[in-house]
Enzyme design. Sequence first.
Site, PDB file in Angstrom:
ATOM      1  N   LYS A  16     119.656 -39.438 -26.561  1.00  0.00           N
ATOM      2  CA  LYS A  16     120.963 -40.070 -26.772  1.00  0.00           C
ATOM      3  C   LYS A  16     121.102 -40.714 -28.147  1.00  0.00           C
ATOM      4  CE  LYS A  16     120.970 -44.002 -24.462  1.00  0.00           C
ATOM      5  NZ  LYS A  16     121.035 -45.166 -25.358  1.00  0.00           N
ATOM      6  N   ARG A  89     124.772 -51.965 -20.525  1.00  0.00           N
ATOM      7  CA  ARG A  89     123.489 -51.637 -19.918  1.00  0.00           C
ATOM      8  C   ARG A  89     123.521 -51.919 -18.414  1.00  0.00           C
ATOM      9  NH1 ARG A  89     118.765 -53.857 -18.697  1.00  0.00           N
ATOM     10  NH2 ARG A  89     119.612 -55.927 -19.011  1.00  0.00           N
ATOM     11  N   ARG A 128     102.832 -36.433 -24.393  1.00  0.00           N
ATOM     12  CA  ARG A 128     102.778 -37.015 -25.743  1.00  0.00           C
ATOM     13  C   ARG A 128     101.355 -37.460 -26.098  1.00  0.00           C
ATOM     14  NH1 ARG A 128     106.516 -41.845 -25.674  1.00  0.00           N
ATOM     15  NH2 ARG A 128     108.231 -40.364 -25.590  1.00  0.00           N
ATOM     16  N   ARG A 163      98.500 -42.666 -24.775  1.00  0.00           N
ATOM     17  CA  ARG A 163      98.764 -44.101 -24.596  1.00  0.00           C
ATOM     18  C   ARG A 163      98.966 -44.458 -23.126  1.00  0.00           C
ATOM     19  NH1 ARG A 163     103.229 -44.797 -29.242  1.00  0.00           N
ATOM     20  NH2 ARG A 163     104.303 -43.541 -27.685  1.00  0.00           N
ATOM     21  N   ARG A 174     108.653 -47.522 -15.085  1.00  0.00           N
ATOM     22  CA  ARG A 174     109.772 -47.835 -15.996  1.00  0.00           C
ATOM     23  C   ARG A 174     111.076 -47.209 -15.526  1.00  0.00           C
ATOM     24  NH1 ARG A 174     106.245 -46.543 -20.172  1.00  0.00           N
ATOM     25  NH2 ARG A 174     107.220 -44.533 -20.571  1.00  0.00           N
TER      26      ARG A 174
END
Length: 219
Positions: A16, A89, A128, A163, A174
């Site tokens: 986005k 939000r 990642r 990570r 999350r």
Amino acid sequence: MTLKAHILLGAPGSGKGTQAKRLVDTFALTHLSTGDILRDAVSKGTEIGLKAKAIMAEGKLVDDDTVNGLVFARLLDETRDVLFDGYPRTLQQAKALEDFLSSKGLELGMVVNVDVPQDVLEARVVGRRVCSNNACGAIYHLASKPPKQSGICDLCGSPLKHRSDDTAEAFRSRMGEFNSTFQPLLGFYRTRPTFRSVDGHRAPELVFDSLRQIFGARA
Ligand SMILES: [Zn+2]
């Protein structure tokens, strides 16, 4: 001409932010991200900016009323149509924005959701790998941008690491938190006549083509 506030919605990792930058360049909109507005108000030292600064200094999330106040003050200074990125939000922010726009004779413009299935977002995050050398910081992806030699940074030769934020568990936690505020927000905007959804699980260029058509056709 009535100023319009357009909104781009999407999950973290949906692309986005990148699309927002291209849209504002193409359609001469003002890009308003909450982070930029906060930093701007803090640096100007306005009363509400100082309040936000104090909240952030305590490591807390700036509350809806403070964010709304900052956004509305910025909106009144604008002369061009704006594109919100990261605001509203929450459902509370969305309702307050709607009230504010109608009280000032401003209009809600296009509301576009960049839709990417959650398993695709998860694959983007979980694959990642980052260079363990902080001075380098190169980012790779096992599927879409693999290093030439497995586990080794192309640029500096340091080992790559996965990570802890990029594990499936961390991602799902999350996303759970994100969805608990995002889904009610999406439900609120879905019923608006200017709501559109674009398939964000495509090459960025193709996603942008869809967005360009939507914004090009706006009244
Ligand atoms: Zn490196």
